[in-house]
Design a protein around this motif. Structure first.
Motif, PDB file in Angstrom:
ATOM      1  N   PRO A  26       3.605 -65.705 -25.255  1.00 22.04           N
ATOM      2  CA  PRO A  26       4.417 -64.492 -24.853  1.00 22.04           C
ATOM      3  C   PRO A  26       5.058 -64.513 -23.917  1.00 22.04           C
ATOM      4  O   PRO A  26       5.006 -64.943 -22.807  1.00 22.04           O
ATOM      5  CB  PRO A  26       2.979 -63.435 -24.822  1.00 22.04           C
ATOM      6  CG  PRO A  26       1.761 -64.093 -24.430  1.00 22.04           C
ATOM      7  CD  PRO A  26       2.086 -65.668 -24.954  1.00 22.04           C
ATOM      8  N   ARG A  27       6.578 -64.091 -24.087  1.00 21.20           N
ATOM      9  CA  ARG A  27       7.317 -64.065 -22.853  1.00 21.20           C
ATOM     10  C   ARG A  27       6.715 -63.019 -21.845  1.00 21.20           C
ATOM     11  O   ARG A  27       6.270 -61.899 -22.239  1.00 21.20           O
ATOM     12  CB  ARG A  27       8.630 -63.468 -23.641  1.00 21.20           C
ATOM     13  CG  ARG A  27       9.351 -64.708 -24.342  1.00 21.20           C
ATOM     14  CD  ARG A  27      10.867 -64.104 -24.584  1.00 21.20           C
ATOM     15  NE  ARG A  27      12.054 -65.021 -24.485  1.00 21.20           N
ATOM     16  CZ  ARG A  27      12.248 -66.139 -24.149  1.00 21.20           C
ATOM     17  NH1 ARG A  27      11.059 -66.931 -23.493  1.00 21.20           N
ATOM     18  NH2 ARG A  27      13.086 -66.862 -24.079  1.00 21.20           N
ATOM     19  N   GLY A  28       7.252 -63.253 -20.869  1.00 23.79           N
ATOM     20  CA  GLY A  28       6.790 -62.327 -19.565  1.00 23.79           C
ATOM     21  C   GLY A  28       5.158 -62.336 -19.509  1.00 23.79           C
ATOM     22  O   GLY A  28       4.820 -61.815 -18.393  1.00 23.79           O
ATOM     23  N   SER A  29       4.498 -63.341 -20.007  1.00 22.12           N
ATOM     24  CA  SER A  29       3.181 -63.492 -19.676  1.00 22.12           C
ATOM     25  C   SER A  29       2.779 -64.022 -18.338  1.00 22.12           C
ATOM     26  O   SER A  29       1.967 -63.940 -17.781  1.00 22.12           O
ATOM     27  CB  SER A  29       2.565 -64.202 -20.886  1.00 22.12           C
ATOM     28  OG  SER A  29       2.868 -65.435 -20.924  1.00 22.12           O
ATOM     29  N   GLY A  30       3.869 -64.854 -17.898  1.00 22.33           N
ATOM     30  CA  GLY A  30       3.796 -65.666 -16.786  1.00 22.33           C
ATOM     31  C   GLY A  30       3.023 -67.346 -17.178  1.00 22.33           C
ATOM     32  O   GLY A  30       2.956 -67.727 -16.117  1.00 22.33           O
ATOM     33  N   VAL A  31       2.738 -67.374 -18.328  1.00 23.89           N
ATOM     34  CA  VAL A  31       2.204 -68.702 -18.590  1.00 23.89           C
ATOM     35  C   VAL A  31       3.428 -69.413 -19.076  1.00 23.89           C
ATOM     36  O   VAL A  31       4.034 -69.364 -19.792  1.00 23.89           O
ATOM     37  CB  VAL A  31       1.045 -68.544 -19.987  1.00 23.89           C
ATOM     38  CG1 VAL A  31       0.455 -69.852 -20.170  1.00 23.89           C
ATOM     39  CG2 VAL A  31      -0.211 -67.621 -19.527  1.00 23.89           C
ATOM     40  N   ALA A  32       3.421 -70.586 -18.502  1.00 21.36           N
ATOM     41  CA  ALA A  32       4.190 -71.810 -18.741  1.00 21.36           C
ATOM     42  C   ALA A  32       3.544 -72.767 -19.533  1.00 21.36           C
ATOM     43  O   ALA A  32       2.541 -73.621 -19.050  1.00 21.36           O
ATOM     44  CB  ALA A  32       4.680 -72.256 -17.463  1.00 21.36           C
ATOM     45  N   VAL A  33       4.121 -73.211 -20.611  1.00 14.49           N
ATOM     46  CA  VAL A  33       3.499 -74.302 -21.459  1.00 14.49           C
ATOM     47  C   VAL A  33       4.614 -75.288 -21.988  1.00 14.49           C
ATOM     48  O   VAL A  33       5.628 -74.828 -22.270  1.00 14.49           O
ATOM     49  CB  VAL A  33       2.886 -73.586 -22.778  1.00 14.49           C
ATOM     50  CG1 VAL A  33       2.297 -74.817 -23.742  1.00 14.49           C
ATOM     51  CG2 VAL A  33       1.940 -72.547 -22.409  1.00 14.49           C
ATOM     52  N   THR A  34       4.372 -76.675 -21.580  1.00 18.75           N
ATOM     53  CA  THR A  34       5.271 -77.712 -22.167  1.00 18.75           C
ATOM     54  C   THR A  34       4.446 -78.488 -23.133  1.00 18.75           C
ATOM     55  O   THR A  34       3.297 -79.147 -22.651  1.00 18.75           O
ATOM     56  CB  THR A  34       5.873 -78.268 -20.984  1.00 18.75           C
ATOM     57  OG1 THR A  34       6.741 -77.439 -20.466  1.00 18.75           O
ATOM     58  CG2 THR A  34       6.669 -79.492 -21.470  1.00 18.75           C
ATOM     59  N   VAL A  35       4.770 -79.019 -24.105  1.00 14.89           N
ATOM     60  CA  VAL A  35       4.233 -79.807 -25.063  1.00 14.89           C
ATOM     61  C   VAL A  35       5.164 -80.665 -25.634  1.00 14.89           C
ATOM     62  O   VAL A  35       6.203 -80.341 -25.948  1.00 14.89           O
ATOM     63  CB  VAL A  35       3.318 -79.256 -26.137  1.00 14.89           C
ATOM     64  CG1 VAL A  35       2.887 -80.409 -27.213  1.00 14.89           C
ATOM     65  CG2 VAL A  35       2.394 -78.375 -25.761  1.00 14.89           C
ATOM     66  N   ALA A  36       5.245 -82.172 -25.071  1.00 16.00           N
ATOM     67  CA  ALA A  36       6.251 -82.808 -25.533  1.00 16.00           C
ATOM     68  C   ALA A  36       5.854 -84.402 -25.643  1.00 16.00           C
ATOM     69  O   ALA A  36       4.820 -84.634 -25.218  1.00 16.00           O
ATOM     70  CB  ALA A  36       7.596 -82.776 -24.437  1.00 16.00           C
ATOM     71  N   ARG A  37       6.635 -85.211 -26.026  1.00 17.09           N
ATOM     72  CA  ARG A  37       6.407 -86.515 -26.157  1.00 17.09           C
ATOM     73  C   ARG A  37       7.695 -87.317 -25.304  1.00 17.09           C
ATOM     74  O   ARG A  37       8.708 -86.793 -25.209  1.00 17.09           O
ATOM     75  CB  ARG A  37       6.652 -87.199 -27.584  1.00 17.09           C
ATOM     76  CG  ARG A  37       5.564 -86.494 -28.433  1.00 17.09           C
ATOM     77  CD  ARG A  37       5.174 -87.806 -29.409  1.00 17.09           C
ATOM     78  NE  ARG A  37       4.183 -87.188 -30.376  1.00 17.09           N
ATOM     79  CZ  ARG A  37       2.861 -87.950 -29.943  1.00 17.09           C
ATOM     80  NH1 ARG A  37       2.680 -88.671 -29.183  1.00 17.09           N
ATOM     81  NH2 ARG A  37       1.884 -87.525 -30.807  1.00 17.09           N
ATOM     82  N   PHE A  38       7.089 -88.260 -24.441  1.00 20.59           N
ATOM     83  CA  PHE A  38       8.138 -89.012 -23.451  1.00 20.59           C
ATOM     84  C   PHE A  38       9.220 -89.713 -24.273  1.00 20.59           C
ATOM     85  O   PHE A  38       8.762 -90.217 -25.246  1.00 20.59           O
ATOM     86  CB  PHE A  38       7.402 -89.746 -22.455  1.00 20.59           C
ATOM     87  CG  PHE A  38       6.555 -89.143 -21.640  1.00 20.59           C
ATOM     88  CD1 PHE A  38       7.080 -88.559 -20.141  1.00 20.59           C
ATOM     89  CD2 PHE A  38       5.390 -88.919 -21.639  1.00 20.59           C
ATOM     90  CE1 PHE A  38       6.458 -87.941 -19.487  1.00 20.59           C
ATOM     91  CE2 PHE A  38       4.657 -88.263 -20.735  1.00 20.59           C
ATOM     92  CZ  PHE A  38       4.975 -87.830 -19.615  1.00 20.59           C
ATOM     93  N   ALA A  39      10.220 -89.619 -23.763  1.00 20.64           N
ATOM     94  CA  ALA A  39      11.454 -90.413 -24.376  1.00 20.64           C
ATOM     95  C   ALA A  39      12.377 -91.011 -23.340  1.00 20.64           C
ATOM     96  O   ALA A  39      12.202 -90.525 -22.167  1.00 20.64           O
ATOM     97  CB  ALA A  39      12.278 -89.230 -25.293  1.00 20.64           C
ATOM     98  N   THR A  40      13.213 -91.846 -23.748  1.00 15.71           N
ATOM     99  CA  THR A  40      14.091 -92.538 -22.555  1.00 15.71           C
ATOM    100  C   THR A  40      15.321 -91.360 -22.305  1.00 15.71           C
ATOM    101  O   THR A  40      15.326 -90.583 -23.288  1.00 15.71           O
ATOM    102  CB  THR A  40      14.747 -93.739 -22.947  1.00 15.71           C
ATOM    103  OG1 THR A  40      15.306 -93.619 -24.380  1.00 15.71           O
ATOM    104  CG2 THR A  40      13.700 -94.913 -23.152  1.00 15.71           C
ATOM    105  N   PRO A  41      15.889 -91.452 -21.214  1.00 16.13           N
ATOM    106  CA  PRO A  41      16.779 -90.438 -20.857  1.00 16.13           C
ATOM    107  C   PRO A  41      18.003 -90.261 -21.729  1.00 16.13           C
ATOM    108  O   PRO A  41      18.863 -89.315 -21.637  1.00 16.13           O
ATOM    109  CB  PRO A  41      17.034 -90.427 -19.194  1.00 16.13           C
ATOM    110  CG  PRO A  41      15.950 -91.525 -18.883  1.00 16.13           C
ATOM    111  CD  PRO A  41      15.614 -92.371 -19.817  1.00 16.13           C
ATOM    112  N   ASP A  42      18.228 -91.321 -22.475  1.00 14.27           N
ATOM    113  CA  ASP A  42      19.519 -90.935 -23.226  1.00 14.27           C
ATOM    114  C   ASP A  42      19.139 -90.065 -24.618  1.00 14.27           C
ATOM    115  O   ASP A  42      20.052 -89.735 -25.415  1.00 14.27           O
ATOM    116  CB  ASP A  42      19.675 -92.313 -23.909  1.00 14.27           C
ATOM    117  CG  ASP A  42      18.751 -93.106 -24.686  1.00 14.27           C
ATOM    118  OD1 ASP A  42      17.586 -93.215 -24.187  1.00 14.27           O
ATOM    119  OD2 ASP A  42      19.197 -93.839 -25.730  1.00 14.27           O
TER     120      ASP A  42
END
Length: 187
Positions: free
Chosen positions: A26-42
């Motif tokens: 939820p926006r404004g909940s204060g909870v930050a979530v990131t789920v990702a796969r690592f990739a090269t900077p390009d």
């Protein structure tokens, strides 16, 4: 449909969020979530590997940061890294970028007037978010921490993974070797 998996890490209870659930935070909940796969900077992504020998492209990362009362709980989960290896990890000032230094210095609740900060009075796990971990035989790790403060106007922008465990001695406090990976997190 959301799927939450409860995790208990040294007394820290957090919810591991699947990618579908992360989009539903939820926006404004204060909870930050990131789920990702690592990739090269390009490649456009929320997680970069700067050293594919230590974090292979395609390895996974999840960060969950939750404000609770007068504290902040942060959970870091990784999969697909080098097995049985210790890494340092910290919240940094800015989002990840094409080069490792784009994330800036460590986020400090009380900022050391002398930068770069290597004074243990400022560079410590109560004033910064430290998430050092050791992977298991499959390259997985889950670690959590609680700091006795919440973000206000200044917020961290990423979690950077370093090649070594974090040093604590004067003159080296907070250092952890080269930056090998980075995950952008909207703390």
């Amino acid at each position: 449909m959301k799927r939450l998996v409860p995790l208990v890490i040294g007394g820290l209870v957090a919810a591991a969020v699947t990618p579908a659930a992360a989009a539903d935070a939820p926006r404004g909940s204060g909870v930050a979530v990131t789920v990702a796969r690592f990739a090269t900077p390009d490649i456009e992504t929320k997680a970069y590997t700067y050293d594919p020998a230590l974090i292979a492209p395609g390895a996974a990362v999840m960060v969950v940061a939750t404000p609770v009362r007068r504290s902040t709980k942060t959970l870091l989960s990784v999969y697909g890294l080098v097995p049985n290896r210790t890494y340092g990890a910290h919240a940094h000032q800015r989002p990840c970028g094409a080069v490792p230094t784009d994330a800036g210095a460590h986020h400090q609740h009380v900022v050391d007037p002398n930068q770069p900060s290597v004074d243990p009075a400022y560079a410590n796990p109560e004033n910064e978010i430290w998430l050092d971990f050791t992977t298991d035989e499959r390259g997985r790790a889950v670690v959590g921490t609680v700091v006795p403060w919440r973000f206000a106007d200044r917020r961290a922008g990423s979690v950077v993974i370093h090649a070594q465990r974090t040093a604590t001695e004067p003159g080296k406090a907070g250092t952890a070797g080269p930056r090998v990976g980075c995950a952008t997190v909207a703390f």
